[in-house]
Design an enzyme around this catalytic site. Structure first.
Site, mmCIF file in Angstrom:
data_model
loop_
_atom_site.group_PDB
_atom_site.id
_atom_site.type_symbol
_atom_site.label_atom_id
_atom_site.label_comp_id
_atom_site.label_asym_id
_atom_site.label_seq_id
_atom_site.Cartn_x
_atom_site.Cartn_y
_atom_site.Cartn_z
ATOM 1 N N TRP A 1 0.829 -1.208 0.000
ATOM 2 C CA TRP A 1 0.000 0.000 0.000
ATOM 3 C C TRP A 1 0.859 1.251 0.000
ATOM 4 C CZ3 TRP A 1 -4.302 -1.244 -1.879
ATOM 5 C CH2 TRP A 1 -4.938 -2.446 -1.545
ATOM 6 N N ASP B 1 -1.918 6.516 6.374
ATOM 7 C CA ASP B 1 -2.938 5.590 5.886
ATOM 8 C C ASP B 1 -3.261 4.659 7.052
ATOM 9 O OD1 ASP B 1 -4.395 3.517 4.798
ATOM 10 O OD2 ASP B 1 -3.000 3.085 3.163
ATOM 11 N N LYS C 1 -12.306 -2.074 6.656
ATOM 12 C CA LYS C 1 -11.561 -2.970 7.524
ATOM 13 C C LYS C 1 -12.069 -2.881 8.967
ATOM 14 C CE LYS C 1 -8.943 -3.432 3.827
ATOM 15 N NZ LYS C 1 -7.873 -2.528 3.463
HETATM 16 C C1 PLP Z 1 -7.249 -2.067 2.061
HETATM 17 C C2 PLP Z 1 -6.211 -1.030 2.136
HETATM 18 C C3 PLP Z 1 -6.096 -0.009 1.167
HETATM 19 C C4 PLP Z 1 -6.977 0.056 -0.052
HETATM 20 O O1 PLP Z 1 -8.236 0.493 0.250
HETATM 21 P P1 PLP Z 1 -9.327 0.741 -0.919
HETATM 22 O O2 PLP Z 1 -10.448 1.306 -0.130
HETATM 23 O O3 PLP Z 1 -9.605 -0.572 -1.552
HETATM 24 O O4 PLP Z 1 -8.749 1.704 -1.877
HETATM 25 C C5 PLP Z 1 -5.120 0.944 1.352
HETATM 26 N N1 PLP Z 1 -4.287 0.912 2.398
HETATM 27 C C6 PLP Z 1 -4.351 -0.060 3.338
HETATM 28 C C7 PLP Z 1 -3.406 -0.041 4.489
HETATM 29 C C8 PLP Z 1 -5.319 -1.061 3.234
HETATM 30 O O5 PLP Z 1 -5.391 -2.019 4.157
#
Ligand code: PLP
Length: 355
Positions: free
Chosen positions: A99, A166, A190
């Site tokens: 990511w 993030d 998540k």
């Molecule tokens: C799942 C995830 C993403 C991607 O998220 P989307 O909503 O599918 O764009 C980005 N960063 C992390 C750390 C993730 O776990």
């Protein structure tokens, strides 16, 4: 048979959030209409959005000077929105996995990207610790929880420049000091809601400093001015986020989540460490409390498929590892309770008895 949901994302939600959403989909607020068919500009939905923002701020402890937004496009759109709005010349990124790489790739479209450190050489099994953040960077970007590799930065770092994080997969998993961050973002699917919405917490004084023109939909200031309703927001995911926040608050908030999450992770990692078949993949000091990655020990590889089948027969869902790590990954987000983790631990122990 009871199912134990260890999916990495979209992933387990509290029964409360699922049931309340189901009820509102059938009849929203006693209106005789479904949540899916009411105007986002209605008084009732406006109240939902406002309450979600307020409760988000309360449960996370968001101080004055920050705005909370709910936007479409997932965390992936934030990989581009963050540099669009904040990067003038140079930004610093910590490379801790897939990511982080995707975030860096987008930022490179807007200016110079300095990778301050990377754990790529050991397949991202640890979090780099010794690095220098350039003092002239517009911001420093981290991924607090590396969902794929099972590593996590579980404390709030000090940074000489605005810290951007993030937090897709560990938001609300622990108490945090939001004032140490310039911007926090993540996909909701998540730890907060179903797929379809991303959250952004941004310190307002950081905005309006880049020289480029920004398209309206990608401009945080436009979304702030319109209270996340510049266009039609993802109404159902926002409603579900509100239910999760209510559940979080009633369960004791982030302090209680921290204790629960640590107890769950300790239980599962101990079972893996004491096992004769499995081993954890992440460096111990950097282990994620949310995503537990483990593989077969050397010489035991032949048991991988049989274990997966055994676990499935016991109701374990979603424990196959991501292809970049292999083996297994158990995602034990906030809504997973200790009983579910115990069921997986028992499953590991019982499987060992069969070999
Ligand atoms: C799942 C995830 C993403 C991607 O998220 P989307 O909503 O599918 O764009 C980005 N960063 C992390 C750390 C993730 O776990």
């Amino acid at each position: 048979m009871k199912k134990y949901n260890f999916n990495a994302g979209p992933s387990i939600l509290s029964q409360f959030a699922i049931e309340e959403t189901a009820k509102a989909i059938l009849d929203f607020n006693g209106s005789g209409l479904s949540l899916m068919e009411v105007s986002h500009r209605s008084k009732e939905f406006d109240a939902v959005l406002n309450e979600t923002v307020e409760l988000f701020k309360e449960v996370l402890g968001v101080p004055e000077g920050y705005q909370v937004l709910f936007l479409g496009g997932g965390a992936s759109l934030q990989f581009c929105m963050v540099p669009y709005n904040l990067l003038n010349r140079k930004a610093a990124y910590l490379n801790t996995g897939t990511w982080a790489n995707k975030a860096m790739k987008e930022a490179k479209l807007f200016g110079e990207v300095v990778e301050v450190a990377s754990s790529k050489d050991d397949n991202y099994t640890h979090i780099p610790k010794d690095y220098v953040i350039p003092a002239d960077a517009d911001y420093f970007h981290i991924t607090t929880n590396n969902t794929i590799f099972g590593t996590e930065i579980r404390k709030d770092l000090d940074s000489p420049v605005p810290l951007v994080a993030d937090m897709s997969s560990d938001i609300f998993s622990r108490p945090m000091d939001v004032s140490k961050y310039g911007l926090i973002y993540g996909g909701a699917q998540k730890n907060l809601s179903c797929a379809g919405v991303a959250f952004v917490v941004v310190r307002e004084d950081l905005l309006g400093k880049v020289e480029r023109p920004i398209p309206s939909m990608l401009d945080y200031r436009i979304h702030i001015k319109n209270n996340s309703m510049f266009n039609t927001p993802p109404c159902v995911p926002v409603f579900t986020a509100l239910q999760t926040l209510k559940w979080l608050k009633a369960t004791g908030g982030v302090e209680s989540m921290q204790r629960r999450n640590q107890a769950k992770a300790d239980l599962l990692y101990a079972a893996i460490d004491n096992s004769k078949l499995f081993r954890g993949t992440a460096a111990k000091e950097d282990r994620s409390v949310m995503n537990v990655c483990f593989v077969m020990q050397e010489g035991c590889e032949a048991y991988e498929k049989p274990f997966l089948e055994f676990a499935q027969s016991r109701g374990m869902v979603g424990i196959k590892g991501h292809r970049s790590v292999g083996g297994f990954r158990a995602s034990i987000y906030n809504a997973m309770d200790l009983e579910g983790v115990q069921a997986l631990v028992d499953c590991i122990a019982d499987f060992e008895k069969t070999v």
